[in-house]
Design an enzyme around this catalytic site. Structure first.
Site, PDB file in Angstrom:
ATOM      1  CD  GLU A 174      -5.373   6.151   0.843  1.00  0.00           C
ATOM      2  OE1 GLU A 174      -5.685   4.958   0.796  1.00  0.00           O
ATOM      3  OE2 GLU A 174      -4.386   6.562   1.486  1.00  0.00           O
ATOM      4  CG  HIS A 207       0.388   6.354  -0.400  1.00  0.00           C
ATOM      5  ND1 HIS A 207      -0.609   7.153  -0.886  1.00  0.00           N
ATOM      6  CD2 HIS A 207      -0.183   5.619   0.596  1.00  0.00           C
ATOM      7  CE1 HIS A 207      -1.743   6.919  -0.214  1.00  0.00           C
ATOM      8  NE2 HIS A 207      -1.504   5.979   0.682  1.00  0.00           N
ATOM      9  CG  HIS A 253      -1.786   1.189   1.388  1.00  0.00           C
ATOM     10  ND1 HIS A 253      -3.107   1.191   1.000  1.00  0.00           N
ATOM     11  CD2 HIS A 253      -1.537   2.432   1.877  1.00  0.00           C
ATOM     12  CE1 HIS A 253      -3.624   2.387   1.248  1.00  0.00           C
ATOM     13  NE2 HIS A 253      -2.694   3.159   1.785  1.00  0.00           N
ATOM     14  CD  GLU A 254       1.570   3.545   3.838  1.00  0.00           C
ATOM     15  OE1 GLU A 254       1.759   4.659   3.331  1.00  0.00           O
ATOM     16  OE2 GLU A 254       0.526   3.256   4.467  1.00  0.00           O
TER      17      GLU A 254
HETATM   18 ZN    ZN Z   1      -2.903   5.257   2.136  1.00  0.00          ZN
END
Ligand code: ZN
Length: 498
Positions: free
Chosen positions: A294, A268, A264-265
């Site tokens: 997101e 980003h 997830h990160e």
């Molecule tokens: Zn996030």
């Protein structure tokens, strides 16, 4: 002043703001990773000083006159300078009507309310946090009046995280989504589900870290322009495109949590690492909105990291890392296990199907707060009611209910919808990408080059030079359309349990 002189001045002010921001981010990174326990007081003073400098630089006569002058000449400016004028004007307008004293008092309040929340959360005691929350809400109500975007008061708050987003759009999105999710959850509950259970087993931290780094690099994270560290809650900190820092949290009895949050990160981080280098250190050199950000992290975590083809490629490698724990677990079982659907109390641990329901609860409550329809002391009960209504369960303890998120203590009202929006955008982006790239085949081959290239070309490189709506329109040919997300969830989960 001549246009050239004004551009020079703009550049100077932009760099100054960026330098101050850089220092604040670095201090916050340090606070969450390495800083000793007793460093709080000194850090609070330093941060207060920096935020005052930031306010004084942004809300200055100099800035006002430079922006006024360049706004009149915007047609003549380069794309980059024009974007800087637009973004700085937005930031200026956000704060210009807020008196300096109120702003700094609010910053001090946020420091206090965050630590009050931390204690209240640990003690499961909402009453000790309530007086702070009341003040934070009061400020936000005043802020809405100062900025007034018109329409629903909550629009002003939404706009801070997702430019031009309105209650009307979110209401329509959630109304459509709610119906689909409720029937999907019902269908899934009829089928036998597979839960991965590793009771009594140990996944060594060092091995988890090794595998996390391996996946990050494969996904396209530039390892010489960022780091992976550890913190209680995973997050991404952005200093510049060449220094993007992410964290994860390792649990030795379960590898899934750290792995999926690292992915997830990484989503980003890859966004930030691919912003056009021509922007330099600037207010425009970061992701355009929370929702678009997101969309990238969720695309990586869910659409890729929880997909079957992804694990067709990487499961053997994971098994090689944890042979004792995984040798008996078939790929199919593993895939269903990391997609297990269950109504639960904690948002951050929710699966893909129930996650948006957690967001809807918060959205409904926040709207009521700013419509003056609920008092702070009524929030714990309202939270329980909404959880019962949306998820069929509710927490006995407020620490697992109304106190579970840090956001309100930091004044982040209007932020939650961007999580659900991000998931929906990611499906829309994947659909657009699929027109030129065979995404499933690429995942199956563990080959992210073309996928990441598409994201760079259509989303990442623009930073804040485009609004979320422009990004969506240019990358997918249409504005936000929840249809793709609804299709994605329906197809994925009906297919899994057929
Ligand atoms: Zn996030």
């Amino acid at each position: 002043m001549s246009v050239e002189k004004s551009i020079e001045k703009l550049q100077e002010l932009d760099e100054k703001l960026s330098a101050l921001n850089y220092a604040q981010v670095l201090i916050s990174w340090d606070a969450q990773t390495l800083a000793p326990k007793k460093s709080v007081k000194g850090r609070a003073t330093a941060l207060e000083g920096l935020s005052t400098y930031y306010y004084d630089t942004l809300i200055s006569e100099e800035m006002k006159s430079v922006l006024n002058e360049l706004e009149g000449e915007i047609e003549k400016l380069s794309e980059i300078d024009a974007a800087k004028v637009r973004v700085l004007k937005t930031e200026y307008d956000k704060l210009a009507k807020v008196p300096a004293k109120e702003y700094s008092a609010y910053n001090a309040l946020i420091t206090e309310s965050s630590s009050a929340w931390e204690a209240a959360n640990a003690d499961n005691n909402f009453d000790t946090f309530a007086p702070y929350l009341e003040k934070v809400i009061e400020y936000n109500k005043k802020y809405i009046e100062y900025r007034d975007k018109g329409g629903h008061p909550y629009n002003t708050l939404l706009d801070d995280y997702e430019k031009d987003l309105t209650v009307e759009t979110v209401d329509n999105f959630f109304n459509d989504l709610r119906k689909v999710l409720i029937s999907l959850v019902k269908e899934i509950q009829k089928k036998p589900q597979v839960k991965l259970d590793f009771k009594g087993q140990k996944f060594e931290k060092t091995k988890q870290e090794e595998f996390s780094k391996f996946i990050m690099e494969r996904l396209g994270f530039r390892m010489d322009c960022g780091v992976l560290s550890q913190s209680v809650h995973p997050f991404t900190n952005i200093l510049s495109r060449d220094d993007v820092r992410i964290t994860t949290h390792y649990y030795e009895d379960d590898f899934k949590s750290a792995l999926l949050s690292t992915i997830h990160e990484t989503g980003h981080a890859i966004f930030e690492q691919n912003i056009d280098p021509a922007y330099g250190l600037s207010i425009i050199a970061t992701g355009t909105s929370m929702g678009i950000h997101e969309s990238q992290s969720r695309l990586f975590e869910n659409n890729f990291g929880r997909s079957y083809p992804f694990w067709q490629h990487y499961y053997d490698k994971l098994k090689g890392t944890f042979p004792e724990q995984l040798n008996q677990v078939q790929l199919d079982t593993f895939y269903k296990g990391i997609n297990y659907v269950e109504a639960s109390l904690i948002r951050t641990e929710a699966d893909e199907v129930t996650y948006p329901l957690h967001v809807m609860v918060r959205y409904e409550i926040e709207k009521m707060i700013f419509e003056n329809k609920v008092k702070v002391k009524e929030l714990p009960e309202l939270w329980r009611e909404k959880y019962k209504e949306y998820l069929g369960i509710c927490a006995d303890k407020d620490s697992e209910g109304v106190l579970q998120d840090v956001h309100w203590s930091e004044g982040l009202f209007g932020y939650f919808p961007s999580y659900a929006l991000g998931s929906a955008y990611s499906a829309q982006f994947e659909n657009a990408m699929s027109k030129t790239i065979n995404v499933q085949e690429k995942l199956q081959n563990g080959d992210f080059k073309d996928i990441v290239h598409w994201l760079n070309e259509n989303i990442h490189r623009f930073g804040r030079t485009k609004t979320p709506n422009q990004i969506l329109l240019d990358a997918t040919g249409e504005l936000f359309n929840p249809k793709y997300y609804i299709e994605y969830l329906t197809n994925k989960f009906t297919d899994m349990y057929k």
